[in-house]
Design a protein around this motif. Structure first.
Motif, mmCIF file in Angstrom:
data_model
loop_
_atom_site.group_PDB
_atom_site.id
_atom_site.type_symbol
_atom_site.label_atom_id
_atom_site.label_comp_id
_atom_site.label_asym_id
_atom_site.label_seq_id
_atom_site.Cartn_x
_atom_site.Cartn_y
_atom_site.Cartn_z
ATOM 1 N N ALA A 33 0.837 -1.207 0.000
ATOM 2 C CA ALA A 33 0.000 0.000 0.000
ATOM 3 C C ALA A 33 0.873 1.259 0.000
ATOM 4 O O ALA A 33 0.624 2.205 -0.756
ATOM 5 C CB ALA A 33 -0.928 -0.012 1.214
ATOM 6 N N PHE A 34 1.906 1.269 0.822
ATOM 7 C CA PHE A 34 2.849 2.389 0.875
ATOM 8 C C PHE A 34 3.558 2.533 -0.466
ATOM 9 O O PHE A 34 3.742 3.641 -0.978
ATOM 10 C CB PHE A 34 3.834 2.149 2.023
ATOM 11 N N GLY A 35 3.960 1.434 -1.071
ATOM 12 C CA GLY A 35 4.641 1.461 -2.357
ATOM 13 C C GLY A 35 3.780 2.067 -3.452
ATOM 14 O O GLY A 35 4.279 2.798 -4.317
ATOM 15 N N GLY A 44 10.395 7.538 -8.847
ATOM 16 C CA GLY A 44 11.768 7.056 -8.872
ATOM 17 C C GLY A 44 12.274 6.466 -7.574
ATOM 18 O O GLY A 44 13.316 5.804 -7.554
ATOM 19 N N VAL A 45 11.563 6.676 -6.487
ATOM 20 C CA VAL A 45 12.056 6.229 -5.188
ATOM 21 C C VAL A 45 12.173 4.716 -5.125
ATOM 22 O O VAL A 45 13.207 4.182 -4.716
ATOM 23 C CB VAL A 45 11.165 6.757 -4.040
ATOM 24 N N LEU A 46 11.142 4.009 -5.545
ATOM 25 C CA LEU A 46 11.191 2.546 -5.465
ATOM 26 C C LEU A 46 12.216 1.942 -6.420
ATOM 27 O O LEU A 46 12.947 1.032 -6.035
ATOM 28 C CB LEU A 46 9.821 1.936 -5.746
ATOM 29 N N LEU A 62 13.737 -4.880 -7.993
ATOM 30 C CA LEU A 62 14.588 -4.946 -6.806
ATOM 31 C C LEU A 62 14.137 -3.977 -5.715
ATOM 32 O O LEU A 62 14.085 -4.330 -4.536
ATOM 33 C CB LEU A 62 16.050 -4.673 -7.187
ATOM 34 N N GLY A 63 13.808 -2.762 -6.113
ATOM 35 C CA GLY A 63 13.349 -1.764 -5.139
ATOM 36 C C GLY A 63 12.083 -2.202 -4.422
ATOM 37 O O GLY A 63 11.944 -2.043 -3.214
ATOM 38 N N ALA A 155 2.029 6.546 7.321
ATOM 39 C CA ALA A 155 0.764 6.457 8.060
ATOM 40 C C ALA A 155 -0.116 5.359 7.467
ATOM 41 O O ALA A 155 -0.703 4.554 8.205
ATOM 42 C CB ALA A 155 0.043 7.805 8.039
ATOM 43 N N LEU A 156 -0.191 5.310 6.141
ATOM 44 C CA LEU A 156 -0.980 4.261 5.483
ATOM 45 C C LEU A 156 -0.405 2.884 5.782
ATOM 46 O O LEU A 156 -1.150 1.939 6.060
ATOM 47 C CB LEU A 156 -1.024 4.505 3.969
#
Length: 180
Positions: A33-35, A44-46, A62-63, A155-156
């Protein structure tokens, strides 16, 4: 067969491993859910930033794998914490406040999950991550750990973790003497 064993089967895992399974599953689902929030707000974060903090090059999913593994570890930690007598006792305590007195263990576990998610946000991305990145010199990308998306995602994560944990693990009648 006694009614107590039927209740246990109907309402969730019990025993010494129930909290572990509930925490791991809740953490994995919460991380997904956060992803999703991260992909929508900061794509780009993941793919790049999370592998980079371990000195890895971005490579496919991989992320996502690392992110879900983080969620599983944090979920197990949550399960361990909320099943200890000193926290479980607080979660099960009758209170004088009308609103809180009407809530059951499920709503209180979801609230505990929210508090846990916000605590993780305050500790890991705000304190640990900057120290890790500067000390090891990995992941030179800028992390927007203070951004509203990061706060919302954590939070989620906590709410989903608490809800899944409450759905899987039966804590309603565990430790009937609530020590505080």
């Amino acid at each position: 067969m006694s009614g107590e064993s039927d209740t246990t089967t109907a309402f969730g895992l019990r025993g010494t491993t129930g909290w572990f399974v509930g925490g791991a599953l809740g953490g994995a689902i919460g991380a997904v859910a956060f992803g999703i929030v991260m992909v929508l707000l900061e794509p780009g974060v993941l793919e790049a930033a999370i592998p980079a903090i371990y000195g890895l090059e971005p490579a496919g999913p991989l992320g996502w794998g690392i992110h879900i593994a983080h969620g599983v570890v944090l979920g197990v930690l949550f399960g361990l914490l909320v099943t200890r007598p000193w926290i479980l006792g607080v979660l099960r305590t009758d209170v004088e406040t009308d609103v809180l007195s009407r809530t059951g263990i499920i709503i209180r576990l979801i609230g505990a999950g929210l508090v846990f998610g916000l605590t993780v946000w305050a500790i890991l991305p705000l304190i640990v991550l900057p120290v890790w990145v500067s000390t090891l010199g990995v992941g030179e990308q800028t992390f927007s750990s203070v951004a509203a998306g990061s706060l919302l995602g954590h939070a989620l994560f906590g709410v989903v973790l608490g809800a899944v944990f409450a759905a899987i693990v039966d804590l309603r009648d565990r430790n009937p003497d609530t020590p505080i």
